[in-house]
Motif scaffolding. Structure first.
Motif, PDB file in Angstrom:
ATOM      1  N   ARG A 230       0.750  -1.019  -0.056  1.00 41.10           N
ATOM      2  CA  ARG A 230      -0.066   0.041   0.001  1.00 41.10           C
ATOM      3  C   ARG A 230       0.830   1.141  -0.248  1.00 41.10           C
TER       4      ARG A 230
ATOM      5  N   VAL B 173      -6.703  -2.992  -4.507  1.00 38.83           N
ATOM      6  CA  VAL B 173      -6.064  -2.152  -3.590  1.00 38.83           C
ATOM      7  C   VAL B 173      -5.436  -0.809  -4.543  1.00 38.83           C
TER       8      VAL B 173
ATOM      9  N   ASP C  98      -6.301   2.737  -2.748  1.00 42.74           N
ATOM     10  CA  ASP C  98      -5.149   3.694  -2.440  1.00 42.74           C
ATOM     11  C   ASP C  98      -4.818   4.914  -3.309  1.00 42.74           C
TER      12      ASP C  98
END
Length: 287
Positions: A11, A118, A122
């Motif tokens: 991340r 993700v 993000d």
């Protein structure tokens, strides 16, 4: 010989802090060490093989992490990293996996395998109102496996920081209009359950709701050895293009009409909008 293998998507916070999560199975065996050799095996831009060893520290936040890792610039949020540790060795190996061909997800070029969910979550918003609204949809909405995200449009005023008062309502409407015009999102019919959780397509028994659907624009990117557009273009014109929608979604009547108008005006060979795609007309994008 015991071997621990974990595949995790990094991340943005991991990249910024230079850390990587440590599986619990490794902690007891490594926590006595002042530093742990961590070898990063990585192909820069999916081509140039490199192996760099860091003297990482084992540190505890919510869970355990290796600290002191210098991530390469082309490791973007969402890239998968596989951790390999063998009990007979103190060294830990972190390994990325290059894509067969680089891909551009919206404006970011990915050279390594990644988790679409993700990448969507993000997203780092900019200062513009449209970016804040897009962040709300991507960060707080329901994210599908392909990285698409849906969010109930009626919830934007209380979740996006815009929409309060007459000026806020005006700014929010303009931001949503820009996202629709530039093809970042489209309106679809979905539903919300008793807790407010959005679903798309709509689920039987849930309350119908108008949703804003974000679908990432995924397309092949130029090979690093070939000339191509930079990945961080600023203000520019974008020609009309097709954007893939999630399974079960379909283009609105308005998008079908816009596509037909473009075909006729530009005398294109394709006469119909393919199933599963929507059409975004030519527009000016502010970066």
């Amino acid at each position: 010989m015991k071997t621990v293998t974990r595949r995790l998507a990094v991340r943005r916070a991991d990249l910024d802090a230079g850390v990587f999560d440590v599986p619990e199975e490794c902690v007891e065996a490594l926590r006595h060490m002042v530093t742990v050799p961590v070898a990063l095996e990585h192909k820069a831009k999916g081509i140039t093989t490199a192996r760099q060893v860091f003297c990482a520290t084992l540190q505890q936040d919510i869970g355990w992490q290796f600290g002191g890792i210098e991530w390469p610039e082309d490791v973007r949020p969402g890239v998968f990293v596989t951790l390999i540790w063998r009990a007979a060795k103190d060294e830990v190996v972190l390994r990325t996996a290059p894509l067969t061909e680089p891909m551009r997800v919206d404006n970011a070029v990915y050279y390594h395998e990644y988790d679409p969910k993700v990448v969507t979550r993000d997203y780092k918003p900019g200062a513009a109102n449209w970016s804040k609204v897009l962040h709300t949809i991507r960060h707080l909405g329901h994210v599908l496996d392909d990285g698409s995200a849906v969010f109930a449009e009626a919830d934007l005023p209380k979740r996006s920081g815009l929409g309060k008062g007459s000026r806020g309502t005006f700014l929010l409407r303009n931001a949503v209009d820009q996202l629709l015009r530039e093809g970042y999102v489209t309106r679809v019919d979905g539903s919300v359950d008793a807790t407010g959780h959005p679903s798309y397509p709509a689920l039987d028994g849930d309350e119908p709701a108008e949703m804003l659907l974000y679908a990432p624009l995924v397309e092949p990117a130029p090979h690093p050895d070939e000339p191509g557009e930079p990945s961080d273009r600023r203000e520019h014109w974008v020609n009309g293009f097709l954007r893939r929608l999630p399974p079960g979604a379909h283009a609105s009547e308005r998008q079908l009409s816009l596509h037909q108008q473009t075909v006729e005006q530009e005398e294109l060979d394709e006469t119909e909008l393919p199933p599963g795609y929507t059409f975004v007309k030519k527009h000016h994008r502010n970066g």
